[in-house]
Design an enzyme around this catalytic site. Structure first.
Site, PDB file in Angstrom:
ATOM      1  N   ASP A 175       0.803  -1.228   0.000  1.00 56.67           N
ATOM      2  CA  ASP A 175       0.000   0.000   0.000  1.00 56.67           C
ATOM      3  C   ASP A 175       0.836   1.278   0.000  1.00 56.67           C
ATOM      4  O   ASP A 175       0.284   2.378   0.095  1.00 56.67           O
ATOM      5  CB  ASP A 175      -0.965  -0.004   1.194  1.00 56.67           C
ATOM      6  CG  ASP A 175      -0.260  -0.221   2.523  1.00 56.67           C
ATOM      7  OD1 ASP A 175       0.921  -0.603   2.527  1.00 56.67           O
ATOM      8  OD2 ASP A 175      -0.898  -0.009   3.563  1.00 56.67           O
ATOM      9  N   GLU A 208      11.840  -3.899  12.188  1.00 54.75           N
ATOM     10  CA  GLU A 208      12.952  -3.265  11.461  1.00 54.75           C
ATOM     11  C   GLU A 208      14.206  -3.289  12.329  1.00 54.75           C
ATOM     12  O   GLU A 208      15.296  -3.646  11.872  1.00 54.75           O
ATOM     13  CB  GLU A 208      12.624  -1.803  11.125  1.00 54.75           C
ATOM     14  CG  GLU A 208      11.423  -1.603  10.214  1.00 54.75           C
ATOM     15  CD  GLU A 208      10.094  -1.491  10.953  1.00 54.75           C
ATOM     16  OE1 GLU A 208      10.064  -1.807  12.174  1.00 54.75           O
ATOM     17  OE2 GLU A 208       9.090  -1.105  10.337  1.00 54.75           O
TER      18      GLU A 208
HETATM   19  N1  UDP Z   1      -0.215  -7.519   5.967  1.00 52.92           N
HETATM   20  C1  UDP Z   1      -0.326  -8.889   6.006  1.00 52.92           C
HETATM   21  N2  UDP Z   1      -1.237  -9.476   6.868  1.00 52.92           N
HETATM   22  C2  UDP Z   1      -2.044  -8.754   7.678  1.00 52.92           C
HETATM   23  C3  UDP Z   1      -1.929  -7.339   7.643  1.00 52.92           C
HETATM   24  C4  UDP Z   1      -0.994  -6.768   6.782  1.00 52.92           C
HETATM   25  O1  UDP Z   1       0.375  -9.579   5.265  1.00 52.92           O
HETATM   26  O2  UDP Z   1      -2.845  -9.332   8.424  1.00 52.92           O
HETATM   27  C5  UDP Z   1       0.755  -6.882   5.052  1.00 52.92           C
HETATM   28  C6  UDP Z   1       0.172  -5.711   4.251  1.00 52.92           C
HETATM   29  O3  UDP Z   1      -0.315  -6.147   2.989  1.00 52.92           O
HETATM   30  C7  UDP Z   1       1.356  -4.763   4.116  1.00 52.92           C
HETATM   31  C8  UDP Z   1       2.189  -5.071   5.354  1.00 52.92           C
HETATM   32  O4  UDP Z   1       1.779  -6.333   5.840  1.00 52.92           O
HETATM   33  O5  UDP Z   1       2.120  -5.028   2.953  1.00 52.92           O
HETATM   34  C9  UDP Z   1       2.000  -4.026   6.442  1.00 52.92           C
HETATM   35  O6  UDP Z   1       0.628  -3.950   6.782  1.00 52.92           O
HETATM   36  P1  UDP Z   1      -0.202  -2.603   6.782  1.00 52.92           P
HETATM   37  O7  UDP Z   1       0.006  -1.882   5.503  1.00 52.92           O
HETATM   38  O8  UDP Z   1      -1.599  -2.957   7.169  1.00 52.92           O
HETATM   39  O9  UDP Z   1       0.490  -1.879   7.985  1.00 52.92           O
HETATM   40  P2  UDP Z   1       1.017  -0.398   8.109  1.00 52.92           P
HETATM   41  O10 UDP Z   1       1.700  -0.026   6.832  1.00 52.92           O
HETATM   42  O11 UDP Z   1      -0.176   0.423   8.358  1.00 52.92           O
HETATM   43  O12 UDP Z   1       1.940  -0.522   9.227  1.00 52.92           O
HETATM   44 MN    MN Z   2       0.901  -0.015   4.954  1.00 49.12          MN
END
Ligand code: UDP
Ligand code: MN
Length: 419
Positions: free
Chosen positions: A245, A328
């Site tokens: 995203d 990280e």
């Molecule tokens: N993701 C996943 N399983 C989940 C939630 C998120 O594989 O249950 C993936 C999601 O597609 C993204 C990454 O983990 O590529 C980080 O998640 P998200 O974007 O929801 O988190 P944020 O960027 O808000 O920390």
């Molecule tokens: Mn994200």
């Protein structure tokens, strides 16, 4: 990760400077009448009785302290607690393995994931990228772009948008790791059509983490990708973790491709400051700007760094533990990074080449549509079939809000369409 969401754990005891500050503070708390800078007079000793009480106390303290120190040093520096199974201790790296914030030594185990490869293609079917033929790029190091993704109604649009960015990037292998326990034919077809070399993995989050808050999002996926790289013994190229995203500037790819060890750069739209990234002075990284420190030595976003695989392959215990908020930091600790080794990118970290954009996550609706409209006399049957396959929406004869189908600004009854 939106790190600001997590509660900080106890702060890491920092370098000596910090400790000195702490001791000074303690000293003034105990002697509030002293102003800063003023020295405490030497303690005046009282009667012999009070002196012998003081002596006894000191002996008791010493008796208590010595065994404590022995036990402390044993646990801190034993090979097990350092995660070093052999005697070739790399002392440079030891500091990176010291437990902190209650994180135990399980972080230091090498990965041992079982891999589920759904499909892969090593063929680049793109003829031109950025107005040049593919052959013009043949000498460039490959970027391994790892994308965790998971089934929800936004998944296909996110991956479509990301793929259209990656279509412009030469010499890239896209590792798409889906948080699902099975392979998905639709995703397989979709990835194949882009013509970008890719590997599609099924990498479900272990069920014990599913309902934890916060859950380790995307960790099983990235661990699977690390395992894939390890199994192929890949020691050339550059690794980058790019969520599905985020928004990527094409210049990011030319920048990270040059990574010698670990490069870093700011990420826009992170947490409270709407940015997270290195502080750079005279071309060197000297500190970090991020609103959620929480004891992290490397308070950076997952999209804020890239790693050279020749460098990473020197660290057999490379890992990314299921520790929300600390992924990280612990990953970068597991590859023995030192601050003076970091290569700042994006014009000395003055430009934003990647954005932590987030898409609203909503439930897939069920729409009530009469089955008479879902046969092949109309488009709606096929349309809703494909929406269902993509996990976006489904149609039902009996459930959900009734679909309004209109003409000239007015809803029409079913009979209108069937007559
Ligand atoms: N993701 C996943 N399983 C989940 C939630 C998120 O594989 O249950 C993936 C999601 O597609 C993204 C990454 O983990 O590529 C980080 O998640 P998200 O974007 O929801 O988190 P944020 O960027 O808000 O920390
Ligand atoms: Mn994200």
């Amino acid at each position: 990760m939106p790190s600001a969401l997590y509660q900080p754990l106890a702060t890491l005891v920092g370098d000596e400077e910090d400790q000195d500050d702490q001791e000074q503070l303690h000293y003034y708390y105990q002697h509030p009448q002293l102003s800063a800078g003023e020295k405490l007079p030497p303690p005046t000793l009282g009667t012999r009785r009070s002196r012998s009480i003081a002596g006894n106390r000191r002996r008791v303290w010493l008796l208590l302290l010595v065994p404590c120190c022995i036990v402390f040093f044993y646990f801190m520096f034993s090979p097990q607690s350092l995660g070093l199974g052999n005697n070739n201790t790399n002392w440079d790296a030891v500091d990176d393995y010291l437990p902190h914030n209650g994180i135990d030594s399980t972080n230091t185990h090498a990965l041992n994931e079982s891999l589920m490869i759904c499909s892969e293609s090593h063929e680049d079917r793109r003829l031109f990228m950025q107005d040049k033929p593919r052959s013009a790029y043949a000498q460039l190091p490959v970027i391994y772009f790892v994308t965790p993704t998971y089934p929800r109604r936004e998944q296909i649009p996110e991956l479509t948008r990301l793929a259209h960015t990656l279509l412009h990037v030469p010499r890239l292998h896209w590792l798409v790791a889906n948080d699902r326990d099975r392979c998905d034919k639709f995703l397989d077809n979709m990835l194949n059509k882009f013509g970008i070399p890719f590997t599609y993995l099924a990498s479900p989050m272990p069920s014990k983490f599913r309902n934890t808050k916060p859950a380790p999002r995307g960790v099983a996926n990235r661990r699977a990708a690390l395992q894939w790289l390890h199994q192929r013994n890949l020691t050339a190229g550059v690794l980058y973790f790019g969520d599905d995203d985020n928004t990527y500037d094409l210049r990011l790819f030319s920048e990270i491709r040059q990574t010698q060890r670990v490069s870093m750069f700011p990420v826009g739209l992170i947490a409270e400051y709407a940015v997270s990234g290195p502080v750079v002075r005279n071309g060197k990284v000297v500190a970090f700007l991020d609103s959620w420190v929480a004891g992290r030595r490397w308070p950076v976003d997952m999209a804020g760094f890239a790693v050279n695989l020749a460098y990473m392959s020197q660290y057999p215990n490379v890992n990314m533990p299921f520790k929300p908020g600390y992924e990280e930091d612990l990953f970068l600790r597991s590859i023995g990074l030192r601050i003076d080794q970091i290569e700042p990118k994006g014009n000395n970290c003055t430009e934003i080449l990647v954005w932590h954009t987030q898409t609203k996550n909503k439930k897939s609706p069920t729409v009530r549509i009469d089955s008479a409209l879902l046969n092949d006399r109309f488009n709606l049957g096929a349309l809703f079939h494909s929406l269902k396959v993509m996990g976006v929406a489904s149609a039902s004869d009996t459930e959900g809000p009734r679909a309004v189908i209109s003409k000239n600004g007015k809803g029409k009854p079913l009979s209108y369409f069937l007559s």
